[in-house]
Design a protein around this motif. Structure first.
Motif, mmCIF file in Angstrom:
data_model
loop_
_atom_site.group_PDB
_atom_site.id
_atom_site.type_symbol
_atom_site.label_atom_id
_atom_site.label_comp_id
_atom_site.label_asym_id
_atom_site.label_seq_id
_atom_site.Cartn_x
_atom_site.Cartn_y
_atom_site.Cartn_z
ATOM 1 N N ALA A 123 0.831 -1.205 0.000
ATOM 2 C CA ALA A 123 0.000 0.000 0.000
ATOM 3 C C ALA A 123 0.863 1.252 0.000
ATOM 4 N N VAL A 124 1.925 1.247 0.798
ATOM 5 C CA VAL A 124 2.833 2.396 0.822
ATOM 6 C C VAL A 124 3.448 2.619 -0.557
ATOM 7 N N GLU A 125 3.805 1.523 -1.238
ATOM 8 C CA GLU A 125 4.386 1.651 -2.581
ATOM 9 C C GLU A 125 3.379 2.263 -3.548
ATOM 10 N N PHE A 126 2.125 1.814 -3.487
ATOM 11 C CA PHE A 126 1.110 2.375 -4.379
ATOM 12 C C PHE A 126 0.823 3.838 -4.036
ATOM 13 N N ILE A 127 0.731 4.149 -2.746
ATOM 14 C CA ILE A 127 0.485 5.538 -2.349
ATOM 15 C C ILE A 127 1.614 6.439 -2.832
ATOM 16 N N THR A 128 2.834 5.969 -2.697
ATOM 17 C CA THR A 128 3.978 6.750 -3.180
ATOM 18 C C THR A 128 3.911 6.940 -4.690
ATOM 19 N N ARG A 129 3.518 5.890 -5.378
ATOM 20 C CA ARG A 129 3.406 5.962 -6.844
ATOM 21 C C ARG A 129 2.356 6.985 -7.273
ATOM 22 N N VAL A 130 1.221 6.985 -6.581
ATOM 23 C CA VAL A 130 0.165 7.944 -6.905
ATOM 24 C C VAL A 130 0.612 9.362 -6.557
ATOM 25 N N ARG A 131 1.226 9.530 -5.386
ATOM 26 C CA ARG A 131 1.653 10.862 -4.988
ATOM 27 C C ARG A 131 2.738 11.400 -5.913
ATOM 28 N N ASP A 132 3.655 10.540 -6.336
ATOM 29 C CA ASP A 132 4.688 10.979 -7.275
ATOM 30 C C ASP A 132 4.067 11.407 -8.604
ATOM 31 N N ALA A 133 3.003 10.722 -9.009
ATOM 32 C CA ALA A 133 2.355 11.050 -10.281
ATOM 33 C C ALA A 133 1.560 12.351 -10.203
ATOM 34 N N LEU A 134 0.896 12.582 -9.066
ATOM 35 C CA LEU A 134 -0.046 13.707 -8.967
ATOM 36 C C LEU A 134 0.493 14.903 -8.197
ATOM 37 N N GLY A 135 1.497 14.706 -7.370
ATOM 38 C CA GLY A 135 1.996 15.815 -6.573
ATOM 39 C C GLY A 135 0.918 16.412 -5.698
ATOM 40 N N ALA A 136 0.803 17.732 -5.694
ATOM 41 C CA ALA A 136 -0.142 18.424 -4.828
ATOM 42 C C ALA A 136 -1.597 18.140 -5.188
ATOM 43 N N ARG A 137 -1.840 17.586 -6.371
ATOM 44 C CA ARG A 137 -3.221 17.270 -6.760
ATOM 45 C C ARG A 137 -3.796 16.104 -5.963
ATOM 46 N N ALA A 138 -2.928 15.309 -5.339
ATOM 47 C CA ALA A 138 -3.393 14.255 -4.436
ATOM 48 C C ALA A 138 -3.621 14.877 -3.064
ATOM 49 N N LEU A 139 -4.857 15.259 -2.786
ATOM 50 C CA LEU A 139 -5.157 15.961 -1.537
ATOM 51 C C LEU A 139 -5.069 15.037 -0.331
ATOM 52 N N ASN A 140 -5.420 13.767 -0.521
ATOM 53 C CA ASN A 140 -5.323 12.795 0.574
ATOM 54 C C ASN A 140 -5.266 11.397 -0.015
ATOM 55 N N LEU A 141 -4.502 10.534 0.643
ATOM 56 C CA LEU A 141 -4.375 9.135 0.231
ATOM 57 C C LEU A 141 -4.438 8.274 1.479
ATOM 58 N N GLU A 142 -5.278 7.237 1.439
ATOM 59 C CA GLU A 142 -5.453 6.363 2.594
ATOM 60 C C GLU A 142 -5.509 4.918 2.133
ATOM 61 N N HIS A 143 -4.817 4.032 2.853
ATOM 62 C CA HIS A 143 -4.973 2.597 2.658
ATOM 63 C C HIS A 143 -6.225 2.169 3.415
ATOM 64 N N VAL A 144 -7.209 1.641 2.695
ATOM 65 C CA VAL A 144 -8.479 1.247 3.289
ATOM 66 C C VAL A 144 -8.806 -0.178 2.833
ATOM 67 N N GLY A 145 -10.005 -0.629 3.195
ATOM 68 C CA GLY A 145 -10.413 -1.953 2.765
ATOM 69 C C GLY A 145 -9.786 -3.056 3.609
ATOM 70 N N SER A 146 -10.091 -4.272 3.247
ATOM 71 C CA SER A 146 -9.704 -5.413 4.072
ATOM 72 C C SER A 146 -8.201 -5.588 4.199
ATOM 73 N N THR A 147 -7.443 -5.250 3.156
ATOM 74 C CA THR A 147 -5.990 -5.431 3.247
ATOM 75 C C THR A 147 -5.336 -4.452 4.213
ATOM 76 N N SER A 148 -6.104 -3.473 4.709
ATOM 77 C CA SER A 148 -5.565 -2.498 5.663
ATOM 78 C C SER A 148 -5.796 -2.917 7.107
ATOM 79 N N VAL A 149 -6.420 -4.091 7.325
ATOM 80 C CA VAL A 149 -6.743 -4.559 8.671
ATOM 81 C C VAL A 149 -5.901 -5.792 8.991
ATOM 82 N N PRO A 150 -4.929 -5.691 9.891
ATOM 83 C CA PRO A 150 -4.099 -6.847 10.231
ATOM 84 C C PRO A 150 -4.945 -8.044 10.671
#
Length: 202
Positions: free
Chosen positions: A44-71
């Motif tokens: 999830a961190v890798e994907f969030i970084t990938r999205v943030r690198d692509a969008l910069g300031a246009r990514a107002l917020n990014l959150e890992h959600v859903g079942s894979t975010s629950v240990p």
């Protein structure tokens, strides 16, 4: 300003006549629920970084959600991420950079919070695109945090997910039908989470 009533009120408007929310990048095959994988948060961190690198300031917020975010929670092996942008309907402002980063538009639902989904494969991810102040984003966080803190409801969710996936696969159903099978248990869990948060009277 978003109100408690807006957060606890689920809306699921049907698609307008003739509209198909699925625009491409369909995933087929049986619905697979696997044991929790401790590498999911790092993915999830890798994907969030990938999205943030692509969008910069246009990514107002990014959150890992859903079942894979629950240990400890079994899940489909697909990372879910909520992305907030200023206006999802202005796809020209955010979609091309994500396409260059390897994502493809899969779902467009302007009638439901201007929701879009872009996907990646190998490993798999769904990036849900919402506008600022969207109640669905709040609900996703509340549900995630409740399951992290309440193992009994986490286990109830594992049970209904597993049974729903088995039944949906046996019947050749879609992911939407799988989601319908577990909806009642999800709403029960949400109610407990809403009450605990003070969003509903007990």
């Amino acid at each position: 300003m978003l109100t408690p009533l807006e957060i606890v009120t689920f809306t699921d408007p049907p698609a307008p006549e003739g509209a198909d929310p699925v625009v491409g990048h369909r995933r087929g095959g049986p619905i697979e629920i696997v044991d929790y994988d401790p590498t999911w948060p790092d993915l999830a961190v890798e994907f969030i970084t990938r999205v943030r690198d692509a969008l910069g300031a246009r990514a107002l917020n990014l959150e890992h959600v859903g079942s894979t975010s629950v240990p400890g929670l079994s899940a489909k092996p697909i990372i879910d991420i909520d992305l907030t942008v200023a206006d999802p309907s202005r796809e020209e402002a955010w979609l091309p950079p994500l396409e260059r980063a390897g994502f493809g538009l899969a779902i467009r639902e302007p009638w439901w919070y201007e929701h879009r989904v872009v996907v990646a494969n190998g490993p798999a991810a769904n990036v849900h695109v919402f506008p600022p102040g969207c109640p669905e984003v709040y609900r996703h966080r509340i549900f995630r945090d409740w399951l992290r803190a309440n193992p009994d409801d986490r286990d109830r969710y594992i049970d209904i997910k597993t049974r729903s996936a088995e039944a949906a696969t046996a019947q050749g159903e879609t992911v939407m039908q799988y989601n319908d099978r577990k909806a009642a248990v999800i709403r029960q869990i949400y109610r407990r989470a809403f009450e605990a948060a003070g969003l509903l009277d007990t």
